[in-house]
Design a protein around this motif. Structure first.
Motif, PDB file in Angstrom:
ATOM      1  N   TYR A   7       0.847  -1.187   0.000  1.00 15.03           N
ATOM      2  CA  TYR A   7       0.000   0.000   0.000  1.00 15.03           C
ATOM      3  C   TYR A   7       0.890   1.248   0.000  1.00 15.03           C
ATOM      4  O   TYR A   7       1.316   1.713   1.066  1.00 15.03           O
ATOM      5  CB  TYR A   7      -0.917   0.016   1.221  1.00 15.03           C
ATOM      6  CG  TYR A   7      -1.883  -1.137   1.246  1.00 15.03           C
ATOM      7  CD1 TYR A   7      -3.015  -1.140   0.439  1.00 15.03           C
ATOM      8  CD2 TYR A   7      -1.661  -2.232   2.076  1.00 15.03           C
ATOM      9  CE1 TYR A   7      -3.908  -2.206   0.449  1.00 15.03           C
ATOM     10  CE2 TYR A   7      -2.545  -3.302   2.098  1.00 15.03           C
ATOM     11  CZ  TYR A   7      -3.659  -3.277   1.284  1.00 15.03           C
ATOM     12  OH  TYR A   7      -4.527  -4.334   1.306  1.00 15.03           O
ATOM     13  N   GLU A   9       0.458   4.453  -0.376  1.00 16.16           N
ATOM     14  CA  GLU A   9       0.026   5.624   0.387  1.00 16.16           C
ATOM     15  C   GLU A   9       0.357   5.462   1.867  1.00 16.16           C
ATOM     16  O   GLU A   9       0.857   6.388   2.509  1.00 16.16           O
ATOM     17  CB  GLU A   9      -1.485   5.872   0.211  1.00 16.16           C
ATOM     18  CG  GLU A   9      -1.893   6.234  -1.195  1.00 16.16           C
ATOM     19  CD  GLU A   9      -2.086   5.022  -2.105  1.00 16.16           C
ATOM     20  OE1 GLU A   9      -2.061   3.863  -1.614  1.00 16.16           O
ATOM     21  OE2 GLU A   9      -2.233   5.230  -3.319  1.00 16.16           O
ATOM     22  N   ASP A  10       0.068   4.283   2.416  1.00 16.59           N
ATOM     23  CA  ASP A  10       0.375   4.019   3.824  1.00 16.59           C
ATOM     24  C   ASP A  10       1.882   3.997   4.059  1.00 16.59           C
ATOM     25  O   ASP A  10       2.372   4.498   5.071  1.00 16.59           O
ATOM     26  CB  ASP A  10      -0.223   2.688   4.273  1.00 16.59           C
ATOM     27  CG  ASP A  10      -1.740   2.692   4.249  1.00 16.59           C
ATOM     28  OD1 ASP A  10      -2.348   3.788   4.285  1.00 16.59           O
ATOM     29  OD2 ASP A  10      -2.328   1.597   4.197  1.00 16.59           O
ATOM     30  N   ARG A  13       3.458   7.468   4.224  1.00 21.58           N
ATOM     31  CA  ARG A  13       3.171   8.074   5.520  1.00 21.58           C
ATOM     32  C   ARG A  13       4.115   7.521   6.594  1.00 21.58           C
ATOM     33  O   ARG A  13       4.672   8.264   7.404  1.00 21.58           O
ATOM     34  CB  ARG A  13       1.701   7.831   5.891  1.00 21.58           C
ATOM     35  CG  ARG A  13       1.234   8.529   7.124  1.00 21.58           C
ATOM     36  CD  ARG A  13      -0.270   8.410   7.388  1.00 21.58           C
ATOM     37  NE  ARG A  13      -0.844   7.104   7.091  1.00 21.58           N
ATOM     38  CZ  ARG A  13      -1.613   6.830   6.020  1.00 21.58           C
ATOM     39  NH1 ARG A  13      -1.876   7.772   5.143  1.00 21.58           N
ATOM     40  NH2 ARG A  13      -2.103   5.628   5.838  1.00 21.58           N
ATOM     41  N   THR A  77       5.849  10.936  -2.796  1.00 26.17           N
ATOM     42  CA  THR A  77       4.479  10.605  -3.178  1.00 26.17           C
ATOM     43  C   THR A  77       4.428   9.114  -3.528  1.00 26.17           C
ATOM     44  O   THR A  77       5.463   8.501  -3.789  1.00 26.17           O
ATOM     45  CB  THR A  77       4.026  11.430  -4.403  1.00 26.17           C
ATOM     46  OG1 THR A  77       4.828  11.067  -5.522  1.00 26.17           O
ATOM     47  CG2 THR A  77       4.137  12.922  -4.131  1.00 26.17           C
ATOM     48  N   PRO A  78       3.246   8.527  -3.555  1.00 30.70           N
ATOM     49  CA  PRO A  78       3.139   7.102  -3.888  1.00 30.70           C
ATOM     50  C   PRO A  78       3.560   6.773  -5.319  1.00 30.70           C
ATOM     51  O   PRO A  78       3.910   5.634  -5.608  1.00 30.70           O
ATOM     52  CB  PRO A  78       1.658   6.793  -3.686  1.00 30.70           C
ATOM     53  CG  PRO A  78       1.140   7.876  -2.816  1.00 30.70           C
ATOM     54  CD  PRO A  78       1.972   9.083  -3.106  1.00 30.70           C
ATOM     55  N   ASP A  79       3.551   7.760  -6.207  1.00 29.37           N
ATOM     56  CA  ASP A  79       3.940   7.526  -7.604  1.00 29.37           C
ATOM     57  C   ASP A  79       5.407   7.128  -7.672  1.00 29.37           C
ATOM     58  O   ASP A  79       6.271   7.814  -7.143  1.00 29.37           O
ATOM     59  CB  ASP A  79       3.728   8.781  -8.447  1.00 29.37           C
ATOM     60  CG  ASP A  79       2.297   9.267  -8.416  1.00 29.37           C
ATOM     61  OD1 ASP A  79       1.397   8.423  -8.256  1.00 29.37           O
ATOM     62  OD2 ASP A  79       2.076  10.483  -8.532  1.00 29.37           O
TER      63      ASP A  79
END
Length: 99
Positions: A7, A9-10, A13, A77-79
């Motif tokens: 994941y 995004e997680d 973070r 960023t997740p990208d």
């Protein structure tokens, strides 16, 4: 069996949360790992360029040093974030052993 999912995004973070801890407690320090089984001890130096690998990820088109700088600024960023098992270094190693 628990399914292992990625994941981004997680993970971003979590990386942003761990960066100040790495900076304060590990960056620039040496650690000596002494195995209890009598095998060879190993010394580690925690460098900024090692942070991406220690996070278990690869960030496409970003050097490990730039990854560290972006993490310090919470700019990741997740990208472009990949799990380490699919990183460029792993693919390169597989390509050279297959020939």
């Amino acid at each position: 069996m628990k399914e292992n999912r990625f994941y981004p995004e997680d993970l971003i973070r979590d990386i942003h949360a761990c960066t100040p801890v790495y900076l304060e407690r590990l960056l620039g320090r040496h650690a000596l790992f002494v195995p209890g089984d009598g095998s060879v001890s190993m010394e580690a130096l925690y460098k900024a360029a090692n942070f991406m690998n220690l996070c278990g990820v690869h960030y496409e088109n970003i050097s490990p040093k730039d990854f560290w700088e972006m993490a310090l600024k919470s700019c990741l960023t997740p990208d472009g974030l990949l799990p380490n098992r699919t990183c460029v270094a792993t693919r390169t190693n597989q390509d050279t052993t297959a020939s």
